[in-house]
Design an enzyme around this catalytic site. Sequence first.
Site, mmCIF file in Angstrom:
data_model
loop_
_atom_site.group_PDB
_atom_site.id
_atom_site.type_symbol
_atom_site.label_atom_id
_atom_site.label_comp_id
_atom_site.label_asym_id
_atom_site.label_seq_id
_atom_site.Cartn_x
_atom_site.Cartn_y
_atom_site.Cartn_z
ATOM 1 C CG ASP A 15 -1.951 1.035 1.268
ATOM 2 O OD1 ASP A 15 -2.858 0.958 0.425
ATOM 3 O OD2 ASP A 15 -1.889 1.947 2.109
ATOM 4 C CD GLU A 34 -2.043 2.463 -3.623
ATOM 5 O OE1 GLU A 34 -3.025 3.123 -4.002
ATOM 6 O OE2 GLU A 34 -1.757 2.323 -2.425
ATOM 7 C CG HIS A 53 -9.870 -0.925 -3.109
ATOM 8 N ND1 HIS A 53 -8.705 -1.231 -3.764
ATOM 9 C CD2 HIS A 53 -9.506 -0.278 -1.986
ATOM 10 C CE1 HIS A 53 -7.684 -0.790 -3.057
ATOM 11 N NE2 HIS A 53 -8.139 -0.209 -1.971
ATOM 12 C CG ASP A 54 -8.299 2.963 -3.658
ATOM 13 O OD1 ASP A 54 -9.068 2.863 -2.681
ATOM 14 O OD2 ASP A 54 -7.085 2.676 -3.607
HETATM 15 C C1 NOJ Z 1 -4.484 3.003 -0.835
HETATM 16 C C2 NOJ Z 1 -5.648 2.084 -0.665
HETATM 17 O O1 NOJ Z 1 -5.862 1.419 -1.880
HETATM 18 C C3 NOJ Z 1 -6.816 2.927 -0.229
HETATM 19 O O2 NOJ Z 1 -8.012 2.214 -0.255
HETATM 20 C C4 NOJ Z 1 -6.494 3.463 1.139
HETATM 21 O O3 NOJ Z 1 -7.524 4.334 1.564
HETATM 22 C C5 NOJ Z 1 -5.177 4.217 1.150
HETATM 23 N N1 NOJ Z 1 -4.146 3.512 0.447
HETATM 24 C C6 NOJ Z 1 -4.684 4.405 2.547
HETATM 25 O O4 NOJ Z 1 -4.233 3.175 3.048
#
Ligand code: NOJ
Length: 534
Positions: free
Chosen positions: A208, A271, A333-334
């Site tokens: 992450d 990520e 999911h984002d």
């Molecule tokens: C990236 C994640 O994909 C997201 O869902 C999250 O809110 C942020 N990082 C903080 O961890």
Amino acid sequence: MSGSRAPQRDRPWWESAVIYQIYPRSFADSDGDGIGDLEGVRHRLDHLVQLGVDAVWLSPIFPSPMVDFGYDIADYCGIEPMFGTLADFDRLIAELHARGLKLLLDFVPNHTSDRHAWFQESRASRDSAKRDWYIWRDPAPDGGPPNNWTSDMGGSAWELDPATGQYYLHAFLREQPDLNWRNPQVREAMHDVLRFWLDRGVDGFRIDVLWHCIKAADLRDNPPNPAFRPELGDKFKVLQHHSANQPEIHEVAAGFRRLTDTYGERLLVGEICLPVETLMQYYGTADAPGVHLPFNFQLLDAPWEAAALARIIGDYDAALPADGWPNWVIGSHDAPRIAGRLGEPQARVAAMLLLTLRGTPTLYQGDELGIGRVDIPPERIRDTQDVRQPGLGLGRDGSRTPMPWDDSVHAGFSTAEPWLPLNADWHTRNVARHHAEPGSMLNLHRDLLALRRAYAALSIGDLTVLAPHGEVLAYERRHDGERLLVALNLTRAPQRLALPDGVTAEVLLSTLPHRHFGGELAPDEGIVLRLEEV
Ligand code: NOJ
Ligand code: MG
């Protein structure tokens, strides 16, 4: 289909693999609380096998107050009770492996939950042994935050702790305090976390917000963003020059990599949301190896135009380091759903794009059904990002709605009302229905994945983007004498497609019902052709 099976060779498994992202809250609920869980996932493994993916990435499943739905972790080495137990986890990984599927967990190193024992101890006093595990600073002379950094979730990135009179840093929610990666004890503790899961057999991690982990040592102000408009959200008030992407991050990534390499062929996906040239640095160097796959998010918001896509694909391929393996993402999911953005006919074309490009694709749950935009009624909004910065359209709930499995009550997702509403068309857009319908979005995905498995040119072959002609995006994939042409009509009008000189073409797959190719693409058609020299 006449192709050869993708040879295994001595390539690492992920180069020919397709990753499938599961958002555990929304995949399948086994215990009737309206929230997905590990047993739910285990009962639905046949879906993944029939789809034909190779690896599962599970968004966080660890104990969490769920303020950011699991990205706020209170214990890295346990399972959130709502999702199940460690025994459920062990069963799940065993059954995945028995089916030849790999498992990636979500590793969240930038921040913990404010409920994590480390933070509780850190905040207890200024002299706490763990004070320096997080980033604490005195107030500015006016009593305000130590610098101008903003949180990605809105407001200042600093929260005052009245008991000790200092502020702590949080790049995301105030319930997600940032760890201090300059502290060697933090690194050691987090390496132990990686070992804990590697010892249980996981095949790798999605990391992450990797680029956030280290901040400039002096925490100086970020420059203001000249292009800021309030509707973008507070994140964009300043340019994150000093709060993220610092040179020292590559040593942190190298630490993860050296550790996971000792377990054999384990995959690290990072990520990282940065421009392509900077992104490439996250592959690392021989001395400081980085992640294997720094996520390539460009398709999430690329203009749906042939010239623009051709440029993105060509430039990305050209920018890769010599042994850097590409990857592509089109949903998460984002991010807003691709079918919501383009509509189903072009979402079919987009699926063909994702699954025929050179590089490891990550497919997000529900995209294989073409779930479109789901409007969440205000009283059902759950995403804290939306709650804290309402009205800006930043909410992510619309992409996190439960998987519709069939047309029984609650779409077979749960026996109870799901935590988020279903897609409005779930009665017809569900796995069982799509399974039975030739040409459905689900069957298109299965066909694409089967084709990718059958033709090594698609999974590991070279890629040459052809000069765009009209609104057709076309590229050739070649491997060991196999030569495939992928041509995607990005419009609702028919388009001519000229074949390269001296070849005949056989249609391997179309996004429309199977047909003969006569030099033209139908509206909204994507096609994979096998070329044969004459
Ligand atoms: C990236 C994640 O994909 C997201 O869902 C999250 O809110 C942020 N990082 C903080 O961890
Ligand atoms: Mg449940």
